[in-house]
Enzyme design. Structure first.
Site, PDB file in Angstrom:
ATOM      1  N   HIS A 184       0.831  -1.194   0.000  1.00 40.41           N
ATOM      2  CA  HIS A 184       0.000   0.000   0.000  1.00 40.41           C
ATOM      3  C   HIS A 184       0.871   1.252   0.000  1.00 40.41           C
ATOM      4  O   HIS A 184       2.064   1.207   0.347  1.00 40.41           O
ATOM      5  CB  HIS A 184      -0.936  -0.009   1.207  1.00 40.41           C
ATOM      6  CG  HIS A 184      -2.030  -1.031   1.095  1.00 40.41           C
ATOM      7  ND1 HIS A 184      -3.132  -1.072   1.912  1.00 40.41           N
ATOM      8  CD2 HIS A 184      -2.180  -2.070   0.219  1.00 40.41           C
ATOM      9  CE1 HIS A 184      -3.926  -2.075   1.563  1.00 40.41           C
ATOM     10  NE2 HIS A 184      -3.352  -2.700   0.536  1.00 40.41           N
ATOM     11  N   GLU A 195       0.882   3.801   1.943  1.00 39.69           N
ATOM     12  CA  GLU A 195       1.378   4.124   3.278  1.00 39.69           C
ATOM     13  C   GLU A 195       2.579   3.239   3.639  1.00 39.69           C
ATOM     14  O   GLU A 195       3.568   3.709   4.214  1.00 39.69           O
ATOM     15  CB  GLU A 195       0.271   3.932   4.321  1.00 39.69           C
ATOM     16  CG  GLU A 195      -0.978   4.757   4.045  1.00 39.69           C
ATOM     17  CD  GLU A 195      -2.033   3.992   3.271  1.00 39.69           C
ATOM     18  OE1 GLU A 195      -3.213   4.113   3.633  1.00 39.69           O
ATOM     19  OE2 GLU A 195      -1.672   3.267   2.309  1.00 39.69           O
ATOM     20  N   CYS A 217      -6.165   1.579   5.478  1.00 39.53           N
ATOM     21  CA  CYS A 217      -6.846   0.342   5.866  1.00 39.53           C
ATOM     22  C   CYS A 217      -6.358  -0.076   7.255  1.00 39.53           C
ATOM     23  O   CYS A 217      -5.443   0.526   7.827  1.00 39.53           O
ATOM     24  CB  CYS A 217      -6.585  -0.757   4.844  1.00 39.53           C
ATOM     25  SG  CYS A 217      -4.877  -1.353   4.855  1.00 39.53           S
ATOM     26  N   CYS A 231      -2.546  -1.094   7.383  1.00 40.54           N
ATOM     27  CA  CYS A 231      -1.658   0.065   7.307  1.00 40.54           C
ATOM     28  C   CYS A 231      -1.739   0.892   8.589  1.00 40.54           C
ATOM     29  O   CYS A 231      -0.746   1.467   9.032  1.00 40.54           O
ATOM     30  CB  CYS A 231      -2.010   0.934   6.101  1.00 40.54           C
ATOM     31  SG  CYS A 231      -1.449   0.247   4.530  1.00 40.54           S
TER      32      CYS A 231
END
Length: 323
Positions: free
Chosen positions: A245, A247, A272, A275
């Protein structure tokens, strides 16, 4: 501040200028070559474009509006100035034709004009000089589709747009970093969702990231992640996803030591749950997001327990808006 107004014929350029003059005390300025009887009360008329630019530069703290932005080279000179904002108006052909017919100032001209003739005139205006007007409109911060039936309705919509928001001229730190997160997202080739992220400390960028497969893997859009290419709905099969992701990539790029204390993470999508846990572990103290995600409540609970501030920031409305 100088607001320039461009747009198609009978789409509401003069009415938008009048709104700014009457409601926000803007001063109407124009070029001698463009001056018309239909203009609002004119504060000052200039012979050359450079004279106009020089005058507003010296008096930029005042508010001015003009509707004579019909030259692309002139526009390029204006766009260099930090006090200039370009707005565009447009409307359907039939709406603009009916406005012409209803405008008493043009009765003699419009009485015999057919709709077909108006379409030709409109096209001639839009596409003259290799489509110069369309190129100018493409540079506008907001393109207002003015299909309202009444002036009051048009004014109500204009009020809702917050046209004088200072962030349109100079973005706040939130706007600046969120735009960079949006820009980072364009590097993503994940087949499920484009996400971009920026980590900053004391308004200095530490790292950026976007989602996608790990190094040395096929890109997601080339089949590198079977889960993302399966077409399943959001949240399904996350444990089989091979994409990092945005992040995660930003945090891995920065590392715990570089993140340090009081860092802020900007992401165009709310993190999410997975993360969120990694953000907590990294030492980040604040998360700012723009778009919601399917796990917002779960992520919010994680941040709350860890003492991390979570807030949503949405950029001022721009692009095409319907009046």
């Amino acid at each position: 501040m100088l607001i320039g107004i461009t747009g198609t014929i009978f789409s509401g350029k003069s009415e938008l200028a009048s709104f700014l003059v009457q409601e926000h005390q803007f001063k109407y300025i124009t070029l001698a070559a463009c001056k018309r009887e239909a203009d609002p009360d004119t504060f000052k008329c200039f012979v050359t474009e450079q004279e106009l630019i020089d005058f507003v530069t010296k008096n930029w703290i005042d508010n001015f509006v003009m509707t004579c932005v019909d030259n692309y080279e002139f526009l390029q000179g204006l766009l260099k100035r930090p006090f200039f904002l370009l707005l565009a108006t447009d409307a359907s052909l039939m709406t603009r034709f009916n406005r012409l017919k209803a405008d008493k100032r043009h009765t003699e001209y419009s009485k015999e004009l057919t709709f077909e003739e108006f379409v030709l005139k409109s096209d001639e205006y839009n596409f003259r000089q290799e489509g110069e007007l369309l190129k100018i409109m493409d540079k506008s911060e907001i393109r207002i589709i003015n299909d309202t039936d009444t002036i009051k309705g048009f004014h109500d919509k204009l009020r809702s747009l917050d046209l004088l928001n200072g962030e349109r001229l100079r973005p706040s730190w939130d706007a600046y970093f969120m735009k960079l997160a949006d820009l980072a997202a364009f590097r993503s080739n994940c087949m499920k969702r484009r996400v971009g992220c920026v980590v900053v400390r004391e308004n200095r960028i530490i790292a950026t990231g976007y989602n996608g497969t790990p190094r040395n893997f096929k890109n997601c859009n080339h089949g590198g992640c079977p889960r993302c290419n399966s077409g399943n709905s959001s949240g399904v099969g996350l444990s089989t996803c091979l994409c990092l992701h945005a992040e995660e990539n930003a945090i891995l790029e920065a590392g715990r030591d570089r993140i340090g204390n009081n860092a802020v993470l900007y992401c165009n999508t709310c993190p999410c749950l997975t993360c969120s846990i990694k953000i907590v572990q990294s030492g980040i103290k604040e998360v700012v997001y723009s778009q919601s995600y399917s796990m917002d409540v779960l992520s919010s609970n994680v941040f709350k327990e860890a003492g991390i501030k979570l807030r949503q920031y949405v950029l001022p409305l721009n692009g095409v808006v319907i009046a």
